[in-house]
Design a protein around this motif. Structure first.
Motif, PDB file in Angstrom:
ATOM      1  N   LYS A   6       0.831  -1.202   0.000  1.00 54.36           N
ATOM      2  CA  LYS A   6       0.000   0.000   0.000  1.00 54.36           C
ATOM      3  C   LYS A   6       0.870   1.258   0.000  1.00 54.36           C
ATOM      4  O   LYS A   6       0.575   2.236  -0.696  1.00 54.36           O
ATOM      5  CB  LYS A   6      -0.935   0.016   1.215  1.00 54.36           C
ATOM      6  CG  LYS A   6      -1.880   1.221   1.201  1.00 54.36           C
ATOM      7  CD  LYS A   6      -2.637   1.369   2.507  1.00 54.36           C
ATOM      8  CE  LYS A   6      -3.682   0.309   2.672  1.00 54.36           C
ATOM      9  NZ  LYS A   6      -4.561   0.580   3.854  1.00 54.36           N
ATOM     10  N   SER A 256      -6.077   4.776  -0.210  1.00 55.52           N
ATOM     11  CA  SER A 256      -6.284   3.585   0.621  1.00 55.52           C
ATOM     12  C   SER A 256      -7.586   2.886   0.248  1.00 55.52           C
ATOM     13  O   SER A 256      -7.664   1.646   0.228  1.00 55.52           O
ATOM     14  CB  SER A 256      -6.299   3.965   2.103  1.00 55.52           C
ATOM     15  OG  SER A 256      -5.045   4.474   2.507  1.00 55.52           O
ATOM     16  N   TYR A 259      -7.067   1.329  -3.232  1.00 56.31           N
ATOM     17  CA  TYR A 259      -6.165   0.176  -3.130  1.00 56.31           C
ATOM     18  C   TYR A 259      -6.923  -1.123  -2.870  1.00 56.31           C
ATOM     19  O   TYR A 259      -6.603  -2.169  -3.450  1.00 56.31           O
ATOM     20  CB  TYR A 259      -5.154   0.436  -2.022  1.00 56.31           C
ATOM     21  CG  TYR A 259      -4.177  -0.690  -1.776  1.00 56.31           C
ATOM     22  CD1 TYR A 259      -3.031  -0.822  -2.557  1.00 56.31           C
ATOM     23  CD2 TYR A 259      -4.398  -1.626  -0.763  1.00 56.31           C
ATOM     24  CE1 TYR A 259      -2.128  -1.857  -2.332  1.00 56.31           C
ATOM     25  CE2 TYR A 259      -3.510  -2.654  -0.531  1.00 56.31           C
ATOM     26  CZ  TYR A 259      -2.378  -2.774  -1.322  1.00 56.31           C
ATOM     27  OH  TYR A 259      -1.499  -3.808  -1.094  1.00 56.31           O
ATOM     28  N   THR A 260      -7.929  -1.067  -2.018  1.00 58.38           N
ATOM     29  CA  THR A 260      -8.679  -2.274  -1.654  1.00 58.38           C
ATOM     30  C   THR A 260      -9.531  -2.797  -2.794  1.00 58.38           C
ATOM     31  O   THR A 260      -9.993  -3.942  -2.752  1.00 58.38           O
ATOM     32  CB  THR A 260      -9.584  -1.998  -0.437  1.00 58.38           C
ATOM     33  OG1 THR A 260     -10.518  -0.960  -0.768  1.00 58.38           O
ATOM     34  CG2 THR A 260      -8.753  -1.564   0.758  1.00 58.38           C
TER      35      THR A 260
END
Length: 340
Positions: A6, A256, A259-260
């Protein structure tokens, strides 16, 4: 220990914004005023503070894994030696047409070249040394760090000191966040509006962006209060810190969430860019300084399609050269301090 992909993903975004920003600056013709460009302003409101937050965050791991003497040595092998190597080309470009080439002249010019270039590496070098010393001799005293912050306002801005001072609080915040990450997350989660934190941070960042102007650039107004009207300069410095901070946090929160939702293959591609962000930063800087301006001298304004093309070509070229340099142990050590 396995890499934090990440972090590499966020670093990839950060270096892409650097390349895009420089493409606007150097690839839109000599007459174009990039400081007035809204995309340029957006990028420059947060991109280097974001890099510095990540650097401080990662340095906490470095400090915990190694002894004080090992960390001191690594500052020279991973930062100082690469600074020496990356400034060979600027040194040659500065001195090629000058005469005479006496040893004294070349030595002084090379030292001057090193001090004037690679400012981000110098910033990490100085900030990480500050943390090393305060951690070792003052047990990470917040008071000492705050005294250091106060000193930044009264230290002159000679050479690139204004850039290093600008980066100092972000590095410290990144370091302390990692050190106390569990407690900080608990307090954030306990906050009544934590579920809406992305929107809150985004609104603050957007409001701050409305006031961004040419004085907001660190390059135009610099940092120190010495020799200036104190209140206006202090206001600029404080504003610049907060927009860099909230901009960086907003970008981290957005990335973030993205990213998932990405596939492993896409994350792997961006991770390669993030891992090699140092090489991309240094090599693209040489391209922007010595090659692109001559190719775009006839352009008389920004064309964002052209900017995207320039940024893509330069990003990929810099990544390719970086990977080639890293293949050899010697060049990997000299230019990247042996980073993997």
């Amino acid at each position: 220990m396995e890499r934090n992909r990440k972090i590499d993903f966020i670093r990839a975004f950060a270096i892409i914004t650097v390349v895009v920003g420089h493409s606007i600056q150097f690839g839109s013709g000599p007459a174009y005023n990039c400081l007035e460009d809204y995309v340029f302003r957006f990028i420059y409101s947060f991109h280097m503070p974001l890099f510095m937050l990540l650097s401080g965050y990662l340095f906490y791991l470095t400090l915990k894994r190694h002894t004080f003497s090992e960390n001191v040595l690594s500052r020279f092998t991973t930062l100082f030696i690469p600074i020496i190597m990356w400034n060979i080309i600027p040194f040659i470009m500065y001195t090629y047409h000058d005469r005479p080439h006496t040893f004294q002249y070349l030595f002084k010019t090379y030292l001057s070249t090193m001090m004037e270039n690679s400012w981000f590496l110098w910033a990490i070098f100085y900030c990480s040394f500050a943390v090393l010393l305060v951690n070792r001799f003052f047990k990470d005293s917040v008071i000492i760090y705050l005294l250091g912050l106060i000193l930044t306002f009264i230290i002159p801005d000679s050479r690139n000191l204004f850039l290093y001072k600008f980066m100092y609080p972000y590095f410290i915040i990144g370091y302390f966040y990692h050190k106390h990450s569990e407690k900080i997350r608990e307090k954030i989660n306990a906050f009544p509006g934590s579920r809406n934190s992305l929107y809150i941070v985004g609104i603050i960042f957007a409001l701050l962006l409305c006031f961004f102007n040419n004085d907001s650039y660190i390059y135009t107004t610099r940092y120190t209060l010495l020799g200036k009207e104190i209140l206006p300069q202090l206001g600029i410095d404080i504003y610049r810190f907060f927009i860099g901070f909230f901009g960086s946090i907003f970008i981290i929160m957005i990335l973030s969430k993205i990213y998932t939702r990405l596939s492993d293959n896409i994350i792997r591609i961006f991770s390669v860019i993030g891992i090699n962000s140092l090489g991309i930063y240094m090599i693209s800087g040489l391209i922007f300084q010595y090659i692109l301006p001559s190719l775009t001298a006839g352009i008389s304004g920004v064309n964002y399609l052209l900017v995207i093309l320039e940024a893509t070509v330069i990003l990929m070229s810099s990544l390719f050269i970086t990977l080639c340099l890293k293949k050899l142990t010697v060049t990997n050590f000299l230019f990247f301090g042996g980073r993997k």
